[in-house]
Design a protein around this motif. Structure first.
Motif, PDB file in Angstrom:
ATOM      1  N   HIS A  15       0.789  -1.235   0.000  1.00  0.00           N
ATOM      2  CA  HIS A  15       0.000   0.000   0.000  1.00  0.00           C
ATOM      3  C   HIS A  15       0.822   1.288   0.000  1.00  0.00           C
ATOM      4  O   HIS A  15       0.382   2.294  -0.540  1.00  0.00           O
ATOM      5  CB  HIS A  15      -0.930   0.034   1.221  1.00  0.00           C
ATOM      6  CG  HIS A  15      -1.950  -1.045   1.193  1.00  0.00           C
ATOM      7  ND1 HIS A  15      -3.002  -1.046   0.321  1.00  0.00           N
ATOM      8  CD2 HIS A  15      -2.075  -2.174   1.913  1.00  0.00           C
ATOM      9  CE1 HIS A  15      -3.739  -2.121   0.508  1.00  0.00           C
ATOM     10  NE2 HIS A  15      -3.193  -2.827   1.467  1.00  0.00           N
ATOM     11  N   GLN A  16       2.004   1.273   0.622  1.00  0.00           N
ATOM     12  CA  GLN A  16       2.767   2.505   0.787  1.00  0.00           C
ATOM     13  C   GLN A  16       4.082   2.518   0.025  1.00  0.00           C
ATOM     14  O   GLN A  16       4.687   3.568  -0.141  1.00  0.00           O
ATOM     15  CB  GLN A  16       3.070   2.729   2.271  1.00  0.00           C
ATOM     16  CG  GLN A  16       1.826   2.848   3.109  1.00  0.00           C
ATOM     17  CD  GLN A  16       2.137   2.734   4.591  1.00  0.00           C
ATOM     18  OE1 GLN A  16       3.294   2.577   4.988  1.00  0.00           O
ATOM     19  NE2 GLN A  16       1.108   2.801   5.404  1.00  0.00           N
ATOM     20  N   GLY A  17       4.557   1.362  -0.395  1.00  0.00           N
ATOM     21  CA  GLY A  17       5.859   1.278  -1.034  1.00  0.00           C
ATOM     22  C   GLY A  17       6.944   0.959  -0.022  1.00  0.00           C
ATOM     23  O   GLY A  17       6.662   0.642   1.136  1.00  0.00           O
ATOM     24  N   HIS A  41      10.491   3.192  -3.677  1.00  0.00           N
ATOM     25  CA  HIS A  41       9.681   2.495  -4.672  1.00  0.00           C
ATOM     26  C   HIS A  41       8.199   2.713  -4.363  1.00  0.00           C
ATOM     27  O   HIS A  41       7.796   2.671  -3.202  1.00  0.00           O
ATOM     28  CB  HIS A  41       9.977   0.998  -4.658  1.00  0.00           C
ATOM     29  CG  HIS A  41      11.378   0.658  -5.051  1.00  0.00           C
ATOM     30  ND1 HIS A  41      11.818   0.723  -6.349  1.00  0.00           N
ATOM     31  CD2 HIS A  41      12.440   0.261  -4.317  1.00  0.00           C
ATOM     32  CE1 HIS A  41      13.091   0.371  -6.399  1.00  0.00           C
ATOM     33  NE2 HIS A  41      13.493   0.097  -5.171  1.00  0.00           N
ATOM     34  N   PRO A  42       7.399   2.918  -5.403  1.00  0.00           N
ATOM     35  CA  PRO A  42       5.946   3.046  -5.171  1.00  0.00           C
ATOM     36  C   PRO A  42       5.360   1.711  -4.710  1.00  0.00           C
ATOM     37  O   PRO A  42       6.002   0.665  -4.818  1.00  0.00           O
ATOM     38  CB  PRO A  42       5.395   3.447  -6.537  1.00  0.00           C
ATOM     39  CG  PRO A  42       6.496   3.357  -7.509  1.00  0.00           C
ATOM     40  CD  PRO A  42       7.769   3.087  -6.782  1.00  0.00           C
ATOM     41  N   SER A  43       4.134   1.741  -4.243  1.00  0.00           N
ATOM     42  CA  SER A  43       3.494   0.532  -3.716  1.00  0.00           C
ATOM     43  C   SER A  43       3.390  -0.544  -4.791  1.00  0.00           C
ATOM     44  O   SER A  43       3.298  -0.252  -5.992  1.00  0.00           O
ATOM     45  CB  SER A  43       2.103   0.862  -3.182  1.00  0.00           C
ATOM     46  OG  SER A  43       1.230   1.155  -4.249  1.00  0.00           O
ATOM     47  N   ILE A  45       0.887  -2.493  -5.318  1.00  0.00           N
ATOM     48  CA  ILE A  45      -0.429  -2.441  -5.957  1.00  0.00           C
ATOM     49  C   ILE A  45      -0.436  -1.384  -7.070  1.00  0.00           C
ATOM     50  O   ILE A  45      -0.941  -1.624  -8.163  1.00  0.00           O
ATOM     51  CB  ILE A  45      -1.532  -2.202  -4.911  1.00  0.00           C
ATOM     52  CG1 ILE A  45      -1.674  -3.454  -4.045  1.00  0.00           C
ATOM     53  CG2 ILE A  45      -2.855  -1.833  -5.570  1.00  0.00           C
ATOM     54  CD1 ILE A  45      -2.647  -3.339  -2.912  1.00  0.00           C
ATOM     55  N   ARG A  46       0.141  -0.240  -6.808  1.00  0.00           N
ATOM     56  CA  ARG A  46       0.191   0.815  -7.840  1.00  0.00           C
ATOM     57  C   ARG A  46       0.993   0.348  -9.050  1.00  0.00           C
ATOM     58  O   ARG A  46       0.600   0.564 -10.204  1.00  0.00           O
ATOM     59  CB  ARG A  46       0.805   2.074  -7.247  1.00  0.00           C
ATOM     60  CG  ARG A  46       0.938   3.189  -8.243  1.00  0.00           C
ATOM     61  CD  ARG A  46       1.446   4.446  -7.593  1.00  0.00           C
ATOM     62  NE  ARG A  46       1.812   5.414  -8.606  1.00  0.00           N
ATOM     63  CZ  ARG A  46       2.740   6.318  -8.450  1.00  0.00           C
ATOM     64  NH1 ARG A  46       3.377   6.429  -7.312  1.00  0.00           N
ATOM     65  NH2 ARG A  46       3.015   7.158  -9.416  1.00  0.00           N
ATOM     66  N   GLN A  47       2.124  -0.304  -8.789  1.00  0.00           N
ATOM     67  CA  GLN A  47       2.954  -0.781  -9.892  1.00  0.00           C
ATOM     68  C   GLN A  47       2.259  -1.877 -10.691  1.00  0.00           C
ATOM     69  O   GLN A  47       2.357  -1.920 -11.923  1.00  0.00           O
ATOM     70  CB  GLN A  47       4.292  -1.281  -9.364  1.00  0.00           C
ATOM     71  CG  GLN A  47       5.176  -0.173  -8.827  1.00  0.00           C
ATOM     72  CD  GLN A  47       6.509  -0.717  -8.388  1.00  0.00           C
ATOM     73  OE1 GLN A  47       7.264  -1.243  -9.208  1.00  0.00           O
ATOM     74  NE2 GLN A  47       6.801  -0.605  -7.102  1.00  0.00           N
ATOM     75  N   ASN A  49      -0.945  -2.196 -11.044  1.00  0.00           N
ATOM     76  CA  ASN A  49      -2.033  -1.564 -11.796  1.00  0.00           C
ATOM     77  C   ASN A  49      -1.549  -0.954 -13.103  1.00  0.00           C
ATOM     78  O   ASN A  49      -2.306  -0.851 -14.060  1.00  0.00           O
ATOM     79  CB  ASN A  49      -2.721  -0.482 -10.963  1.00  0.00           C
ATOM     80  CG  ASN A  49      -3.798  -1.047 -10.087  1.00  0.00           C
ATOM     81  OD1 ASN A  49      -4.545  -1.927 -10.487  1.00  0.00           O
ATOM     82  ND2 ASN A  49      -3.880  -0.548  -8.868  1.00  0.00           N
ATOM     83  N   THR A  50      -0.302  -0.515 -13.143  1.00  0.00           N
ATOM     84  CA  THR A  50       0.231   0.126 -14.346  1.00  0.00           C
ATOM     85  C   THR A  50       1.208  -0.771 -15.106  1.00  0.00           C
ATOM     86  O   THR A  50       1.850  -0.319 -16.040  1.00  0.00           O
ATOM     87  CB  THR A  50       0.943   1.446 -13.989  1.00  0.00           C
ATOM     88  OG1 THR A  50       2.008   1.160 -13.074  1.00  0.00           O
ATOM     89  CG2 THR A  50      -0.029   2.431 -13.366  1.00  0.00           C
ATOM     90  N   LEU A  81      -3.275  -9.099  -8.883  1.00  0.00           N
ATOM     91  CA  LEU A  81      -4.062  -8.089  -8.157  1.00  0.00           C
ATOM     92  C   LEU A  81      -5.348  -8.689  -7.605  1.00  0.00           C
ATOM     93  O   LEU A  81      -5.755  -8.381  -6.481  1.00  0.00           O
ATOM     94  CB  LEU A  81      -4.389  -6.906  -9.075  1.00  0.00           C
ATOM     95  CG  LEU A  81      -3.283  -5.899  -9.276  1.00  0.00           C
ATOM     96  CD1 LEU A  81      -3.629  -4.958 -10.421  1.00  0.00           C
ATOM     97  CD2 LEU A  81      -3.019  -5.121  -8.006  1.00  0.00           C
TER      98      LEU A  81
END
Length: 184
Positions: A15-17, A41-43, A45-47, A49-50, A81
């Motif tokens: 969630h936070q990276g 590093h970004p989370s 989940i964000r990575q 998603n993209t 995911l």
């Protein structure tokens, strides 16, 4: 660190990276200098998603002379995911309650460590790994894990009910020991 704190740290990567410490060497006028940098590093989940992974060869094949359809990229990230979301839903009571049953907390931690390992492999942070058959950790008797291409040292993977003890073994030492057994 207790299992609940380890679980919270693992969930934070989703969630936070996370921060990664990287050391590198640079030649200066005074000689060789070791420098350190922190990479944020970004989370996961964000990575995910993209994520735009490559399409597998199986997905590229179609009818030789006919119209076909294929996904624009690998669906592995989407599937992962979904698994993460399912695990968050299933383990929600354990993830928010520090006083949950210790066995449930350890089982939850194992589930999210496995998901984290798979996500980091898919995103290219870690190489894929496999368990090493016929060998166990000298310190705790747990299973041993190594990169499938043997690009990493061997690490303790723990038991199904306990986390890894942190012991690492040189991959080269295992090869030397194996060769010594073959020589009469």
């Amino acid at each position: 660190m207790d299992a609940y704190a380890q679980l919270q740290q693992c969930l934070a990567e989703f969630h936070q990276g996370w921060n990664e410490r990287r050391e590198y060497k640079i030649r200066t006028s005074g000689g060789l200098e070791i420098r350190v940098e922190a990479i944020r590093h970004p989370s996961l989940i964000r990575q995910l998603n993209t994520f735009q992974g490559r399409v597998t060869a199986r997905a590229e094949r179609g009818a030789p002379n006919g119209p076909g359809s294929r996904p624009p990229s690998s669906l592995d990230a989407l599937e992962l995911l979904h698994e993460i979301n399912t695990a968050l839903t299933a383990w929600q009571p354990v993830t928010v309650c520090e006083s949950a049953d210790p066995d449930d907390t350890r089982a939850c931690l194992r589930a999210f460590r496995d998901l984290r390992r798979r996500a980091r492999w898919l995103l290219g942070y870690d190489p894929p790994t496999t368990l090493l058959d016929g060998h166990v950790c000298d310190h705790c008797g747990g299973a041993l894990r190594v990169a499938t291409d043997w690009s990493t040292d061997i690490r303790c993977a723990g038991h199904p009910d306990t986390p890894p003890c942190g012991t690492e073994y040189s991959r080269w030492q295992l090869a030397v020991d194996h060769i010594k057994e073959l020589i009469p």
